[in-house]
Write a protein that holds these residues in place. Structure first.
Motif, mmCIF file in Angstrom:
data_model
loop_
_atom_site.group_PDB
_atom_site.id
_atom_site.type_symbol
_atom_site.label_atom_id
_atom_site.label_comp_id
_atom_site.label_asym_id
_atom_site.label_seq_id
_atom_site.Cartn_x
_atom_site.Cartn_y
_atom_site.Cartn_z
ATOM 1 N N ILE A 31 -12.568 -14.243 -7.992
ATOM 2 C CA ILE A 31 -13.449 -15.188 -8.690
ATOM 3 C C ILE A 31 -13.679 -16.405 -7.793
ATOM 4 O O ILE A 31 -14.816 -16.875 -7.638
ATOM 5 C CB ILE A 31 -12.845 -15.605 -10.049
ATOM 6 C CG1 ILE A 31 -12.585 -14.377 -10.924
ATOM 7 C CG2 ILE A 31 -13.756 -16.600 -10.760
ATOM 8 C CD1 ILE A 31 -11.713 -14.653 -12.137
ATOM 9 N N LEU A 35 -17.300 -17.449 -6.108
ATOM 10 C CA LEU A 35 -17.897 -18.766 -6.338
ATOM 11 C C LEU A 35 -18.224 -19.442 -5.011
ATOM 12 O O LEU A 35 -19.332 -19.962 -4.823
ATOM 13 C CB LEU A 35 -16.961 -19.648 -7.171
ATOM 14 C CG LEU A 35 -17.434 -21.073 -7.420
ATOM 15 C CD1 LEU A 35 -18.769 -21.099 -8.175
ATOM 16 C CD2 LEU A 35 -16.370 -21.855 -8.192
ATOM 17 N N ILE A 123 -10.483 -22.416 -14.470
ATOM 18 C CA ILE A 123 -11.158 -21.132 -14.269
ATOM 19 C C ILE A 123 -10.117 -20.022 -14.214
ATOM 20 O O ILE A 123 -9.266 -19.993 -13.317
ATOM 21 C CB ILE A 123 -11.991 -21.144 -12.964
ATOM 22 C CG1 ILE A 123 -12.916 -22.359 -12.912
ATOM 23 C CG2 ILE A 123 -12.739 -19.832 -12.804
ATOM 24 C CD1 ILE A 123 -13.896 -22.473 -14.059
ATOM 25 N N ILE A 129 -17.394 -18.836 -14.866
ATOM 26 C CA ILE A 129 -18.198 -19.246 -13.714
ATOM 27 C C ILE A 129 -19.611 -19.731 -14.068
ATOM 28 O O ILE A 129 -20.097 -20.674 -13.440
ATOM 29 C CB ILE A 129 -18.232 -18.113 -12.662
ATOM 30 C CG1 ILE A 129 -16.827 -17.901 -12.090
ATOM 31 C CG2 ILE A 129 -19.221 -18.408 -11.541
ATOM 32 C CD1 ILE A 129 -16.215 -19.108 -11.403
#
Length: 142
Positions: A31, A35, A123, A129
């Motif tokens: 993740i 990002l 997160i 996101i």
């Protein structure tokens, strides 16, 4: 969306390696990587700088467009925190861009600083996101 978990790299004097980051973030590493990659590819936020103000606070990765910091990623154990400093205009726009109730609460709880309002989001999952990306666009445009 909270800022209560400690930084994964408290006490370290050297910036973390990718292997250190993988170990700390665990399942959140893809993740994080997604990002960072998306911010560079979609918005030109391609400059990266690891920063630690003190071994007591740990390390954070600043993502910048040019010399302007757009967001800051702080690695925690098994997740990470994204931080923004939003000016007054950006804060107004952020409240109108269709954020979730949880994200709006984070804006309400955010600490005010002379340079703007410090918004922090925790997160843990890919579904976190889209909020980050919305706030990044608000920051970039305001």
């Amino acid at each position: 969306m909270s800022d209560t978990a400690p930084n994964a790299f408290i006490g370290r004097t050297e910036e973390p390696s990718d292997a250190d980051l993988t170990k700390a973030l665990g399942p959140a590493k893809p993740i994080w990587d997604g990002l960072v990659t998306d911010m560079a590819a979609q918005h030109g936020v391609a400059t990266r700088e690891w920063k630690s103000y003190s071994p007591k606070t740990g390390w954070a990765l600043r993502l910048m467009r040019g010399k302007r910091t757009i967001l800051r990623l702080a690695p925690l154990e098994g997740c990470f925190q994204v931080g923004f400093i939003l000016g007054d205009k950006a804060l107004v726009v952020a409240r109108q861009c269709g954020l979730s109730a949880q994200a709006l609460q984070a804006l309400d709880r955010a600490q005010k600083y002379p340079e703007g309002t410090g918004v922090r989001l925790l997160i843990k999952r890919p579904k976190d996101i889209p909020t980050v990306k919305k706030l990044a666009v608000v920051k970039l445009e305001n």
